[in-house]
Design a protein around this motif. Structure first.
Motif: not given
Length: 526
Positions: A38-45, A159-160, A364-376
């Motif tokens: 569950g959570t500990w399978f998907w959230n491996r950041y 992240t999820a 802002y010029e970026i190579d990688v975007a990380v969305l730590a925007t949470g959950f519904d």
């Protein structure tokens, strides 16, 4: 036809499967991922870990399991927790009843047969008398509708839904959007690798140190020796943790004594700052102001740039309105020259471009975007399944104004459908709440078998009464004014309704037990 289908192979779904199998029932568990956890399978950041003490989060149903598993840290990281849950599945031979890569898309109740038809996305259908959702309160990622994301030429991850393969950030220009729990955990790890890191913050949080430490063999022996006491303590505390609030008010002691207490809690492991504090820091506004002021000073002390420090101090909520993220070097990250902080209140994101992110002020010029925007959160994962009860009524419509349940276990018009870890029930240390629900479901199924009942459902009146009770648990507390995922505030258009249960685990258990003792009050059997 099966006796039951369980949806979700997280810690609650695994326990539900174990109990159903133990009772000799035929069951299939459907899991969308290609592994359990569950959570500990998907959230491996990088940096993902418990904020509950490891040994309070795991299972207590088996003495053998307690004796053979050793936790390495007070707050285990994602890899260790995923190994633990796989060990449990194999230890009790549960894998043969788990279907991986089987995302449930629909479930329809057949009134004549008193059974559910469950459809998997690949088109396969399962028939079962009972359906149990155990999808977890934090499992449906929220991806904000930022224009241009599809055309971004770089790499982006939520992240999820972090990939199994390591994400190479060395020498990269990285953006992290979000400073909730996931963002606070991942940001120090990204800062250690990235050439540049821009943190986009929507709202600041009151973060406190995790103060994690290894568990020595001697400490693990003591945990095993006292496991039953630990479990009993978790069952007796409001949040399901080993921490108890003090019996005195923050206003009954002098300022010097109060600040010394706050400092000891700040230096202690885990969520002690919120859980082992004075009894009224979340119910009395003056007491809450005292602890909030202390933490405001800590942020200013740790963040050397005064302007950055002020951006990291929350202005929309006080301490205890939200579950505080636990951090490990988060504030110190902003002293590094290659790290910058952007307040979205001052400089909102307008869109992604192929080369990066355009805000109202600059590009802002970026190579990688990380969305730590949470959950519904809480309802999102359940509502994405097309669940239809009596007369074809959709659960999504039934919950249009917010979740409606009795005891967080059932909704009116949806017979033989149980929620485990769903809305209006979960609180604090989630496994300690959901084990109550799993055990309740099993007792209910046994009662049905003993009395020859084919179905059970709750009533609209029971829903109304439980909704009123849930709302009463936040009234008059600092939670009442919070804007957080617990109210659905982070998802545009979602009704602002308290989705959890703030009455505490002992009261929740008592309410569930009272319903049974009174002949399953609020439930109808047929």
């Amino acid at each position: 036809m099966l006796d039951a289908v369980v949806v979700g192979a997280g810690i609650s779904g695994i326990y539900q499967l174990y109990r159903l199998r133990q009772a000799g029932l035929s069951v299939q568990l459907c899991e969308a991922g290609d592994g359990v956890g569950g959570t500990w399978f998907w959230n491996r950041y990088p940096g993902a870990r418990f904020d509950s003490e490891s040994y309070t989060y795991g299972y207590f149903f088996s003495r053998e399991l307690l004796d053979e598993w050793s936790w390495s840290e007070e707050f285990a990281g994602q890899p260790e927790t995923e190994r633990y849950l796989n060990h449990v599945v194999d230890r009790f031979d549960l894998r043969r009843d788990i279907r991986l890569g089987a995302r449930v898309s629909a479930a329809v109740y057949d009134d004549a047969a008193a059974a559910w038809t469950v459809t998997v996305e690949n088109g396969e259908r399962l028939r079962a008398r009972f359906l149990v959702t155990a999808v977890g309160p934090l499992s449906e990622p929220y991806v904000p509708a930022i224009p241009g994301l599809a055309g971004f030429a770089g790499v982006w991850h939520h992240t999820a839904r972090w990939p199994r393969e390591p994400v190479d950030l060395r020498g990269k220009r990285v953006a992290v959007i979000g400073t909730g729990s996931s963002g606070v955990q991942v940001i120090p790890h990204i800062a250690a690798e990235a050439a540049e890191l821009v943190v986009f913050q929507r709202t600041a949080n009151w973060c406190t140190p995790i103060n994690n430490r290894p568990i020595t063999p001697e400490r693990m022996r003591e945990i095993r020796r006292t496991a039953r006491t630990i479990h009993r303590t978790c069952q007796e505390t409001p949040g399901g943790f080993v921490h108890r609030p003090l019996s005195v008010s923050a206003l009954e002691v002098g300022e010097e004594e109060r600040r010394e207490r706050f400092q000891r809690l700040y230096d202690a492991p885990g969520l002690t700052m919120v859980l082992a504090n004075y009894r009224d820091i979340t119910t009395d506004r003056a007491a809450n102001a005292a602890v909030t002021d202390f933490l405001r000073g800590k942020i200013r002390e740790r963040v050397k740039d005064p302007e950055v420090a002020e951006r990291l101090i929350p202005t929309d909520h006080t301490f205890g309105m939200k579950r505080p993220p636990l951090e490990d070097g988060f504030y110190e990250v902003f002293a590094q020259e290659h790290v910058s902080l952007v307040s979205l209140a001052e400089e909102p994101i307008l869109r992604f471009t192929p080369a990066g992110i355009q805000t109202a002020a600059r590009h802002y010029e970026i190579d990688v975007a990380v969305l730590a925007t949470g959950f519904d959160a809480v309802t999102g994962a359940i509502r994405r399944i097309d669940i239809r009860g009596r007369d074809g009524v959709r659960l999504d419509r039934h919950w249009e104004a917010g979740p409606r349940t009795h005891l967080g276990l059932q909704s009116a018009g949806f017979p033989n459908l149980f929620f485990v870890g769903g809305p209006q029930s979960t609180t604090g240390n989630i496994p300690r709440a959901t084990e109550i629900q799993v055990d309740w479901v099993m007792d209910c199924l046994r009662h049905m078998a003993d009395h020859g009942h084919r179905y059970v459902e709750t009533t609209p009146a029971a829903e109304e009464a439980w909704l009123a009770h849930v709302e009463s648990t936040v009234r008059g507390t600092v939670l009442e004014d919070a804007t957080s995922w617990a109210f659905g505030s982070n998802v545009p258009g979602k009704p602002r309704v308290y989705q959890l249960y703030a009455g505490g685990i002992p009261q929740y258990r008592a309410r569930c037990a009272e319903a049974v003792e009174a002949g399953y009050t609020g439930f109808v059997f047929g």
